[in-house]
Design a protein around this motif. Structure first.
Motif, PDB file in Angstrom:
ATOM      1  N   LYS A 114       0.852  -1.187   0.000  1.00 61.19           N
ATOM      2  CA  LYS A 114       0.000   0.000   0.000  1.00 61.19           C
ATOM      3  C   LYS A 114       0.891   1.241   0.000  1.00 61.19           C
ATOM      4  CE  LYS A 114      -3.657  -0.322  -0.290  1.00 61.19           C
ATOM      5  NZ  LYS A 114      -4.465  -0.682  -1.506  1.00 61.19           N
ATOM      6  N   HIS A 115       0.609   2.132  -0.910  1.00 62.26           N
ATOM      7  CA  HIS A 115       1.425   3.343  -1.020  1.00 62.26           C
ATOM      8  C   HIS A 115       0.803   4.469  -0.198  1.00 62.26           C
ATOM      9  CE1 HIS A 115       3.038   7.084  -2.792  1.00 62.26           C
ATOM     10  NE2 HIS A 115       4.143   6.359  -2.853  1.00 62.26           N
ATOM     11  N   TYR A 116       1.646   5.187   0.515  1.00 61.08           N
ATOM     12  CA  TYR A 116       1.213   6.343   1.286  1.00 61.08           C
ATOM     13  C   TYR A 116       1.895   7.587   0.723  1.00 61.08           C
ATOM     14  CZ  TYR A 116       0.684   2.499   4.705  1.00 61.08           C
ATOM     15  OH  TYR A 116       0.399   1.310   5.340  1.00 61.08           O
ATOM     16  N   GLU A 117       1.203   8.716   0.846  1.00 65.08           N
ATOM     17  CA  GLU A 117       1.857   9.973   0.493  1.00 65.08           C
ATOM     18  C   GLU A 117       2.975  10.265   1.496  1.00 65.08           C
ATOM     19  OE1 GLU A 117       0.930  14.757   0.332  1.00 65.08           O
ATOM     20  OE2 GLU A 117      -0.726  13.357   0.022  1.00 65.08           O
ATOM     21  N   LYS A 118       2.646  10.102   2.781  1.00 69.91           N
ATOM     22  CA  LYS A 118       3.620  10.256   3.850  1.00 69.91           C
ATOM     23  C   LYS A 118       3.234   9.313   4.991  1.00 69.91           C
ATOM     24  CE  LYS A 118       4.989  15.010   2.819  1.00 69.91           C
ATOM     25  NZ  LYS A 118       5.217  16.379   3.345  1.00 69.91           N
ATOM     26  N   LEU A 119       4.220   8.999   5.825  1.00 72.43           N
ATOM     27  CA  LEU A 119       3.991   8.094   6.952  1.00 72.43           C
ATOM     28  C   LEU A 119       4.506   8.734   8.231  1.00 72.43           C
ATOM     29  CD1 LEU A 119       3.335   5.269   8.178  1.00 72.43           C
ATOM     30  CD2 LEU A 119       5.664   4.583   7.521  1.00 72.43           C
ATOM     31  N   VAL A 120       3.665   8.663   9.273  1.00 69.16           N
ATOM     32  CA  VAL A 120       4.068   9.122  10.594  1.00 69.16           C
ATOM     33  C   VAL A 120       3.887   7.960  11.564  1.00 69.16           C
ATOM     34  CG1 VAL A 120       3.680  10.768  12.471  1.00 69.16           C
ATOM     35  CG2 VAL A 120       3.294  11.477  10.091  1.00 69.16           C
ATOM     36  N   VAL A 121       4.953   7.609  12.281  1.00 64.48           N
ATOM     37  CA  VAL A 121       4.841   6.564  13.300  1.00 64.48           C
ATOM     38  C   VAL A 121       5.199   7.172  14.654  1.00 64.48           C
ATOM     39  CG1 VAL A 121       5.194   4.585  11.785  1.00 64.48           C
ATOM     40  CG2 VAL A 121       7.183   5.740  12.747  1.00 64.48           C
ATOM     41  N   ILE A 122       4.381   6.841  15.654  1.00 62.98           N
ATOM     42  CA  ILE A 122       4.537   7.402  16.997  1.00 62.98           C
ATOM     43  C   ILE A 122       4.832   6.264  17.972  1.00 62.98           C
ATOM     44  CG2 ILE A 122       3.459   8.818  18.788  1.00 62.98           C
ATOM     45  CD1 ILE A 122       1.461   9.791  16.599  1.00 62.98           C
ATOM     46  N   ASP A 123       6.039   6.255  18.547  1.00 63.15           N
ATOM     47  CA  ASP A 123       6.454   5.194  19.468  1.00 63.15           C
ATOM     48  C   ASP A 123       6.048   3.809  18.959  1.00 63.15           C
ATOM     49  OD1 ASP A 123       7.088   6.633  22.484  1.00 63.15           O
ATOM     50  OD2 ASP A 123       5.997   7.814  21.024  1.00 63.15           O
ATOM     51  N   PRO A 124       6.416   3.459  17.736  1.00 64.48           N
ATOM     52  CA  PRO A 124       5.966   2.179  17.182  1.00 64.48           C
ATOM     53  C   PRO A 124       6.727   0.987  17.749  1.00 64.48           C
ATOM     54  CG  PRO A 124       7.485   3.206  15.664  1.00 64.48           C
ATOM     55  CD  PRO A 124       7.268   4.201  16.773  1.00 64.48           C
ATOM     56  N   TYR A 209      13.021  -2.174   6.125  1.00 68.30           N
ATOM     57  CA  TYR A 209      12.906  -0.737   6.399  1.00 68.30           C
ATOM     58  C   TYR A 209      13.796   0.081   5.465  1.00 68.30           C
ATOM     59  CZ  TYR A 209      10.579  -2.072  10.789  1.00 68.30           C
ATOM     60  OH  TYR A 209       9.720  -2.597  11.729  1.00 68.30           O
ATOM     61  N   LYS A 210      14.911  -0.488   5.061  1.00 63.87           N
ATOM     62  CA  LYS A 210      15.841   0.222   4.172  1.00 63.87           C
ATOM     63  C   LYS A 210      15.229   0.499   2.806  1.00 63.87           C
ATOM     64  CE  LYS A 210      18.167  -4.031   2.560  1.00 63.87           C
ATOM     65  NZ  LYS A 210      17.400  -4.982   3.418  1.00 63.87           N
ATOM     66  N   ASN A 211      14.124  -0.187   2.487  1.00 65.27           N
ATOM     67  CA  ASN A 211      13.478  -0.010   1.187  1.00 65.27           C
ATOM     68  C   ASN A 211      12.387   1.066   1.196  1.00 65.27           C
ATOM     69  OD1 ASN A 211      15.028  -2.178   0.197  1.00 65.27           O
ATOM     70  ND2 ASN A 211      13.517  -3.670   0.906  1.00 65.27           N
ATOM     71  N   ILE A 212      12.108   1.638   2.366  1.00 66.84           N
ATOM     72  CA  ILE A 212      11.056   2.647   2.456  1.00 66.84           C
ATOM     73  C   ILE A 212      11.521   3.935   1.783  1.00 66.84           C
ATOM     74  CG2 ILE A 212       9.696   4.087   4.030  1.00 66.84           C
ATOM     75  CD1 ILE A 212       9.748   1.761   6.027  1.00 66.84           C
ATOM     76  N   LYS A 213      10.748   4.384   0.810  1.00 65.93           N
ATOM     77  CA  LYS A 213      11.111   5.584   0.064  1.00 65.93           C
ATOM     78  C   LYS A 213      10.175   6.757   0.341  1.00 65.93           C
ATOM     79  CE  LYS A 213      13.460   3.213  -3.763  1.00 65.93           C
ATOM     80  NZ  LYS A 213      13.514   1.913  -3.104  1.00 65.93           N
ATOM     81  N   ILE A 214       9.052   6.502   0.984  1.00 74.43           N
ATOM     82  CA  ILE A 214       8.107   7.582   1.258  1.00 74.43           C
ATOM     83  C   ILE A 214       8.616   8.441   2.420  1.00 74.43           C
ATOM     84  CG2 ILE A 214       6.045   6.422   0.382  1.00 74.43           C
ATOM     85  CD1 ILE A 214       5.450   5.500   3.219  1.00 74.43           C
ATOM     86  N   PRO A 215       8.310   9.733   2.421  1.00 72.66           N
ATOM     87  CA  PRO A 215       8.721  10.590   3.545  1.00 72.66           C
ATOM     88  C   PRO A 215       8.154  10.046   4.857  1.00 72.66           C
ATOM     89  CG  PRO A 215       7.922  11.909   1.703  1.00 72.66           C
ATOM     90  CD  PRO A 215       7.600  10.480   1.376  1.00 72.66           C
ATOM     91  N   THR A 216       9.025   9.888   5.852  1.00 70.66           N
ATOM     92  CA  THR A 216       8.626   9.267   7.116  1.00 70.66           C
ATOM     93  C   THR A 216       9.061  10.123   8.302  1.00 70.66           C
ATOM     94  OG1 THR A 216       8.850   7.053   6.129  1.00 70.66           O
ATOM     95  CG2 THR A 216       8.814   7.185   8.533  1.00 70.66           C
ATOM     96  N   LEU A 217       8.106  10.370   9.189  1.00 66.84           N
ATOM     97  CA  LEU A 217       8.371  11.092  10.431  1.00 66.84           C
ATOM     98  C   LEU A 217       8.205  10.125  11.601  1.00 66.84           C
ATOM     99  CD1 LEU A 217       8.811  13.708  12.139  1.00 66.84           C
ATOM    100  CD2 LEU A 217       6.320  14.052  12.013  1.00 66.84           C
TER     101      LEU A 217
END
Length: 271
Positions: A114-124, A209-217
């Motif tokens: 699933k493609h996301y525009e951006k991803l935010v993870v909080i204490d995952p 995780y090294k393959n994640i290209k979407i902007p991630t916070l």
């Protein structure tokens, strides 16, 4: 539960998933963790719904969703999220996940594509090893815990959730968190989701995780004792070009303790 009601229903393989939507604008999806529900995201939902269309739901086995005996592990939750994204017809939403919700968002991206525009993870929950001694104990004696008298169970749940916060939680917040775990179904569901927690679900994606290209916070409560901030530092090293922001004077339940700071950081990142 402070009038927190999810008005909509989605059928996932014969099991009900409750969901809601607020606001207008670009789509954002919130995914909660354990032992929480969308109730704990209410402040973030309200704040972001002023600028965006915010979708939220209760994971299988949590909150107002189906609590019958069945799979509620991290292995099924990314499938739920994937089906909901398709059901909502969202092409490239912004996804925000806390705790297991962050894991679920990562799994849906890396496993279900699933493609996301951006991803935010909080204490995952994202880096092995994880799982407290309490988790391991419940895993071994799930039926014994589920068979405890209600008054003992309620004390255990309340005591447990308080350890996630750096600051004291008010009574209404505690009530909203504990309420879905009351009653025979709620009690069984509480210990079931802990017993089914397994680090194999993060092991499955950690090397991707090294393959994640979407902007991630990556947002982290600076005083998180459940998952220390060192895990956030490690995660930021594994996800290329990700940003890590720590939130002072907050614990794992930063979504309740410092939600205004989170809203500020999320909007800054999205905009």
């Amino acid at each position: 539960m402070m009038n927190w009601i999810l008005e909509n229903s989605f059928d996932f393989e014969g099991r009900e998933v409750r969901w809601g939507v607020k606001g207008k604008g670009n789509p954002i999806i919130f995914v909660h963790g354990t032992p929480w529900s969308s109730f704990n995201l209410r402040h973030l939902i309200k704040g972001l719904a002023e600028k965006y269309q915010v979708y939220y739901f209760d994971l299988l086995g949590y909150g107002q969703s189906d609590k019958s005996n069945g799979d509620v592990s991290l292995g099924i939750q990314n499938e739920v999220l994937t089906k909901l994204i398709d059901f909502w017809k969202l092409e490239s939403p912004i996804v925000i996940g806390h705790d297991f919700g962050g894991t679920t968002a990562l799994r849906a991206h890396l496993i279900n594509n699933k493609h996301y525009e951006k991803l935010v993870v909080i204490d995952p929950v994202a880096i092995s090893p994880w799982g407290s001694p309490f988790f391991k104990h419940v895993n071994k004696y799930e039926q014994a815990f589920a068979g405890m008298p209600d008054y003992i169970h309620e004390v255990i749940v309340e005591t447990y959730i308080k350890t996630a916060a750096y600051n004291d939680l008010n009574k209404e917040t505690i009530k909203g968190i504990v309420e879905p775990w009351h009653g025979e179904k709620g009690k069984a569901a509480f210990y079931r989701q802990i017993a089914q927690a397994d680090s194999k679900y993060t092991d499955e994606i950690q090397n991707k995780y090294k393959n994640i290209k979407i902007p991630t916070l990556i947002l982290w409560g600076e005083n998180d004792t459940w998952i220390p901030v060192e895990k956030g530092i490690e995660l930021s090293r594994l996800i290329p070009n990700s940003q890590l922001k720590t939130i002072a004077e907050s614990g794992h339940l930063v979504i309740e303790e410092k939600y205004e700071d989170l809203i500020t950081e999320i909007i800054k990142f999205i905009d």
